[in-house]
Design an enzyme around this catalytic site. Sequence first.
Site, PDB file in Angstrom:
ATOM      1  CE  LYS A  35      37.049  89.230  -6.518  1.00  0.00           C
ATOM      2  NZ  LYS A  35      35.614  89.360  -6.188  1.00  0.00           N
ATOM      3  NE  ARG A 135      30.036  90.357  -0.277  1.00  0.00           N
ATOM      4  CZ  ARG A 135      30.808  89.654  -1.106  1.00  0.00           C
ATOM      5  NH1 ARG A 135      31.560  88.665  -0.634  1.00  0.00           N
ATOM      6  NH2 ARG A 135      30.847  89.920  -2.388  1.00  0.00           N
ATOM      7  CE1 TYR A 261      62.330  73.845  12.835  1.00  0.00           C
ATOM      8  CE2 TYR A 261      61.107  74.087  10.776  1.00  0.00           C
ATOM      9  CZ  TYR A 261      62.164  74.450  11.605  1.00  0.00           C
ATOM     10  OH  TYR A 261      63.036  75.422  11.209  1.00  0.00           O
ATOM     11  CG  MET A 309      59.000  80.515   6.077  1.00  0.00           C
ATOM     12  SD  MET A 309      59.867  81.837   6.917  1.00  0.00           S
ATOM     13  CE  MET A 309      59.094  81.826   8.521  1.00  0.00           C
TER      14      MET A 309
HETATM   15  C1  LIG Z   1      34.941  88.460  -7.145  1.00  0.00           C
HETATM   16  C2  LIG Z   1      33.629  88.771  -7.750  1.00  0.00           C
HETATM   17  C3  LIG Z   1      33.173  88.055  -8.879  1.00  0.00           C
HETATM   18  C4  LIG Z   1      33.901  86.862  -9.444  1.00  0.00           C
HETATM   19  O1  LIG Z   1      33.595  85.722  -8.669  1.00  0.00           O
HETATM   20  P1  LIG Z   1      34.102  84.250  -9.111  1.00  0.00           P
HETATM   21  O2  LIG Z   1      33.464  83.354  -8.127  1.00  0.00           O
HETATM   22  O3  LIG Z   1      35.591  84.276  -8.976  1.00  0.00           O
HETATM   23  O4  LIG Z   1      33.668  84.054 -10.501  1.00  0.00           O
HETATM   24  C5  LIG Z   1      31.990  88.472  -9.466  1.00  0.00           C
HETATM   25  N1  LIG Z   1      31.277  89.499  -8.963  1.00  0.00           N
HETATM   26  C6  LIG Z   1      31.670  90.192  -7.863  1.00  0.00           C
HETATM   27  C7  LIG Z   1      30.826  91.310  -7.350  1.00  0.00           C
HETATM   28  C8  LIG Z   1      32.851  89.836  -7.224  1.00  0.00           C
HETATM   29  O5  LIG Z   1      33.224  90.507  -6.127  1.00  0.00           O
END
Ligand SMILES: *Cc1c(COP(=O)(O)O)cnc(C)c1O
Length: 366
Positions: A35, A135, A261, A309
């Site tokens: 992701k 969650r 800066y 930046m």
């Molecule tokens: C992002 C995610 C993971 C991976 O988590 P890591 O800590 O990067 O290994 C696993 N399960 C779910 C549901 C996630 O959202």
Amino acid sequence: MTRPARVSIDLAALKHNLQQVRRHAPEAKVMAVVKANAYGHGAIMVADTLASAGADSLAVACLEEALQLREAGLEVPILLLEGVFQPQELHQAISARLDLTVHSSQQMQMLADLAEAQRHQIGRVWLKVDTGMHRLGFAPLQAQEQISLLHSLFPANTELGLMTHLANAGNADDSFTPQQLQCFAELRAAFADMPVSIANSAAIQLWPDAAAHWVRPGLMLYGASSVSGRTGADLGLKPVMKATSKLIAIKDCRKGDSVGYNCAFVCPRDMRIGVVAFGYGDGYPRHIERDTSVWIGAAAAPLVGVVSMDMLTVDLSNHPDAMIDDVVELWGEHIPVEEVAMRTGTIPYELTCKITRRVQREYRQA
Ligand SMILES: *Cc1c(COP(=O)(O)O)cnc(C)c1O
């Protein structure tokens, strides 16, 4: 683009880290989490490498991320970790042969509302159970009813799994993970024929009992640690991302000269100051502790002044031979990304995700 700010992505290290996942969870199938553009590493190249190295599935956060991978020609299973957000996404998800998470009654209703012929094309559905993260997911007491619903909606050849997510797996001596595992154990026992997925990276490394049928590694694939107090190197991982740039100017400053800066740094003595083409516009954190270093040649060089930046400035006192065009590592093999993260009050995930578009990505082949 000749500006030297770049991240180089080591695909051999990525494969090495996948092997580490296998070493920790030899019995489990691997759902590689890609992701957020593979945590900033570039989703297509990363997904392609992991799929050819035998990852059993990929996992993303939303439909667009999955479609990008399908359009790039990836054929492996892909899971939408949060399922769909709107009913109309289901049609696209089904034609792209995506696996689905169901974490809410709304999503269950969306599935129920589909024409049966369409619904029956879905290959794999994960019921998300909330064992304490609070969650996403159904409460454990609702799970049984939801499982029955799934069985009524899907034919026997649809793979129906049980998934949960751990809130504090990175802390080895915390009691919350055993509590979550215990909470999930009863469901697992009651539905012993369903595949189970629990472990993120930290759990894969610290909680072997959580390996189950499918593991879901993200950060560890990228070579960084989500285990409290340990770096990726401590855990046998190799960093995949190296963020580098070059020295584009060197200034001989006198005692009392200010640098950058707000005149935030005043030279306490005569000093050589190096200017590096990498700033917060590239994803380097602006709020960072004073004694943070970059790596030049064979030694660390501490930051001085504020990060701007497009540039940051460093003290070259320990680099008498430093020259314009010398390569500077912001993080990578010499400066662990975990260390930079710690000095800015964050976690490695945020730093790699926040590398911006103008930074060139280079891939080193496996
Ligand atoms: C992002 C995610 C993971 C991976 O988590 P890591 O800590 O990067 O290994 C696993 N399960 C779910 C549901 C996630 O959202």
